[in-house]
Design a protein around this motif. Structure first.
Motif, PDB file in Angstrom:
ATOM      1  N   GLU A 144      -3.346  26.254  34.674  1.00 40.38           N
ATOM      2  CA  GLU A 144      -4.156  26.943  33.663  1.00 40.38           C
ATOM      3  C   GLU A 144      -4.650  25.981  32.588  1.00 40.38           C
ATOM      4  O   GLU A 144      -5.820  26.025  32.194  1.00 40.38           O
ATOM      5  CB  GLU A 144      -3.348  28.095  33.037  1.00 40.38           C
ATOM      6  CG  GLU A 144      -3.301  29.315  33.960  1.00 40.38           C
ATOM      7  CD  GLU A 144      -2.366  30.415  33.473  1.00 40.38           C
ATOM      8  OE1 GLU A 144      -2.439  31.530  34.034  1.00 40.38           O
ATOM      9  OE2 GLU A 144      -1.556  30.161  32.552  1.00 40.38           O
ATOM     10  N   SER A 147      -7.332  23.814  34.054  1.00 35.42           N
ATOM     11  CA  SER A 147      -8.579  24.551  34.264  1.00 35.42           C
ATOM     12  C   SER A 147      -9.335  24.695  32.952  1.00 35.42           C
ATOM     13  O   SER A 147     -10.550  24.521  32.894  1.00 35.42           O
ATOM     14  CB  SER A 147      -8.293  25.947  34.827  1.00 35.42           C
ATOM     15  OG  SER A 147      -7.824  25.835  36.144  1.00 35.42           O
ATOM     16  N   TYR A 152      -9.258  20.723  36.366  1.00 36.18           N
ATOM     17  CA  TYR A 152      -9.115  21.419  37.653  1.00 36.18           C
ATOM     18  C   TYR A 152     -10.046  22.625  37.667  1.00 36.18           C
ATOM     19  O   TYR A 152     -10.449  23.128  36.614  1.00 36.18           O
ATOM     20  CB  TYR A 152      -7.686  21.932  37.870  1.00 36.18           C
ATOM     21  CG  TYR A 152      -6.575  20.974  37.547  1.00 36.18           C
ATOM     22  CD1 TYR A 152      -6.650  19.635  37.947  1.00 36.18           C
ATOM     23  CD2 TYR A 152      -5.443  21.402  36.868  1.00 36.18           C
ATOM     24  CE1 TYR A 152      -5.615  18.777  37.638  1.00 36.18           C
ATOM     25  CE2 TYR A 152      -4.409  20.535  36.557  1.00 36.18           C
ATOM     26  CZ  TYR A 152      -4.505  19.220  36.950  1.00 36.18           C
ATOM     27  OH  TYR A 152      -3.483  18.363  36.642  1.00 36.18           O
ATOM     28  N   ALA A 153     -10.347  23.079  38.880  1.00 43.19           N
ATOM     29  CA  ALA A 153     -11.096  24.328  39.034  1.00 43.19           C
ATOM     30  C   ALA A 153     -10.243  25.251  39.896  1.00 43.19           C
ATOM     31  O   ALA A 153     -10.090  25.029  41.091  1.00 43.19           O
ATOM     32  CB  ALA A 153     -12.435  24.062  39.704  1.00 43.19           C
ATOM     33  N   VAL A 154      -9.656  26.249  39.253  1.00 46.38           N
ATOM     34  CA  VAL A 154      -8.724  27.139  39.950  1.00 46.38           C
ATOM     35  C   VAL A 154      -9.189  28.574  39.744  1.00 46.38           C
ATOM     36  O   VAL A 154      -9.428  28.998  38.619  1.00 46.38           O
ATOM     37  CB  VAL A 154      -7.297  26.953  39.382  1.00 46.38           C
ATOM     38  CG1 VAL A 154      -6.355  28.011  39.907  1.00 46.38           C
ATOM     39  CG2 VAL A 154      -6.777  25.561  39.725  1.00 46.38           C
ATOM     40  N   ALA A 157      -4.695  31.152  39.172  1.00 49.26           N
ATOM     41  CA  ALA A 157      -3.618  30.165  39.014  1.00 49.26           C
ATOM     42  C   ALA A 157      -2.316  30.620  39.673  1.00 49.26           C
ATOM     43  O   ALA A 157      -1.558  29.797  40.185  1.00 49.26           O
ATOM     44  CB  ALA A 157      -3.388  29.860  37.535  1.00 49.26           C
ATOM     45  N   VAL A 198      -7.653  21.596  44.094  1.00 47.98           N
ATOM     46  CA  VAL A 198      -8.005  22.257  42.838  1.00 47.98           C
ATOM     47  C   VAL A 198      -9.042  21.449  42.047  1.00 47.98           C
ATOM     48  O   VAL A 198      -9.265  21.706  40.857  1.00 47.98           O
ATOM     49  CB  VAL A 198      -6.758  22.509  41.947  1.00 47.98           C
ATOM     50  CG1 VAL A 198      -5.751  23.404  42.668  1.00 47.98           C
ATOM     51  CG2 VAL A 198      -6.091  21.199  41.520  1.00 47.98           C
ATOM     52  N   PRO A 200     -12.530  20.175  40.558  1.00 46.80           N
ATOM     53  CA  PRO A 200     -13.784  20.849  40.222  1.00 46.80           C
ATOM     54  C   PRO A 200     -14.964  20.129  40.896  1.00 46.80           C
ATOM     55  O   PRO A 200     -14.802  19.039  41.434  1.00 46.80           O
ATOM     56  CB  PRO A 200     -13.862  20.682  38.712  1.00 46.80           C
ATOM     57  CG  PRO A 200     -13.119  19.412  38.429  1.00 46.80           C
ATOM     58  CD  PRO A 200     -12.099  19.228  39.528  1.00 46.80           C
TER      59      PRO A 200
END
Lengths: 210, 210
Positions: A144, A147, A152-154, A157, A198, A200
């Motif tokens: 989290e 992100s 990260y792009a999750v 989570a 994860v 981006p």
């Protein structure tokens, strides 16, 4: 408190026995399954009389709960301990490497912890689940935060946490020392996979055709 | 071959019983564990006399082996069947969606197949492992072909196969209908994660600091 030498020896012997009981129970449960193992067999394995077991664990269920809770407690303690000296600058990288290292020599604990959940009585199951969620929350928090920072792009989570932990926790079921890959190579390979999963800015979008 | 109506009825009843035995054994093994379940209990659950079981399965071990092998055979058949109408243009996407869909309603089979491996006699274990490897080889082949084509970047296709299958196979252990995510959302989420995990051109390299 009586700390005379005699009593110390007695207490030490007692906790040694408890540790041997835990070890024997872990091995036997992992090998034959909780349901198939009796307290008598555990006592035989340890080399004590069945009655001696009940000084430490009132029931077989108590012993199972204890094994699972102490596994989770040791795991959490190890995580907090490594925080002072993380293995990588990226917290996700650190988590992956920690999880692999910690579990790689604990195949029986991993097996039991997943396998024998069904044999925990509801109240004990709840307690073990609570501890498990605390551990999962560490990874969810890392995902989290990453992100939010755009590292990260999750999408979800919590689900991503389950996916990553499942992937990593399966390693002890097939990994063998002196196999094709070293521990370091395993760590590197999984860390790369997890961080890519994860990352981006990748071209994949939910599918268009169906 | 005698195909008179009487014999047909008899054979049909026989295979119906076998199917009910398999179903009951699957439920009971998943619930209580192979070691804790007797042939007598399975017979009780089906509502037949214990002797009737032995017309179909000579031992409890035979029944366990049969459950695992028929699970693998049905899985392979389903994979080959969907090849005529794949769910996506990317074969990795197709595999991920297939694996999730196939296993999502088969939590007991998944549980047994992993859980009771330890209870297979060596010869039976070998047979089940052979079938499992055939299934894994499908994914390994997809990863190798994609790597060759530069579509994926995979360091070790066999280890990556194990990682992906472990990640996907854990879903039935927590997924519930009417939960926060639909089946379609689960598929999309995992497919994205898996494809990103093997995507080429990402900044991650094996760590430098250790």
């Amino acid at each position: 408190m009586d700390i005379s030498p005699d009593n110390r020896t007695h207490r030490t012997k007692g906790s040694e026995t408890a540790a041997r009981v835990r070890g024997a129970a872990l091995r036997l449960f992992a090998q034959n399954g909780y349901a198939a193992v009796s307290m008598r067999e555990i006592a035989n394995e340890v080399g004590v009389r069945p009655g001696a077991l009940y000084n430490h664990f009132s029931t077989k269920q108590d012993l199972l709960k204890h094994l699972m809770l102490s596994h989770m407690a040791a795991l959490m303690e190890a995580w907090h301990h490594q925080l002072g000296n993380p293995s990588a600058s990226d917290p996700l990288d650190t988590f992956v490497r920690f999880h692999i290292r910690y579990h790689l020599d604990r195949a029986d604990e991993v097996f039991i912890s997943y396998m024998e959940l069904r044999n925990l009585e509801p109240q004990n199951f709840k307690q073990v689940e609570t501890e498990r969620r605390k551990y999962e929350a560490i990874l969810t928090g890392i995902l989290e935060a990453g992100s939010k920072a755009g590292v990260y792009a999750v999408e979800d989570a919590k689900v991503t946490t389950r996916a990553i932990i499942a992937m990593l926790t399966a390693i002890p079921s097939w990994y063998r020392d002196n196999g094709a890959l070293s521990r370091q190579q395993i760590e590197d390979l999984y860390s790369t996979m997890v961080r890519k999963s994860v990352a981006p800015g990748l071209p994949y979008e939910p599918r268009e055709n169906g």
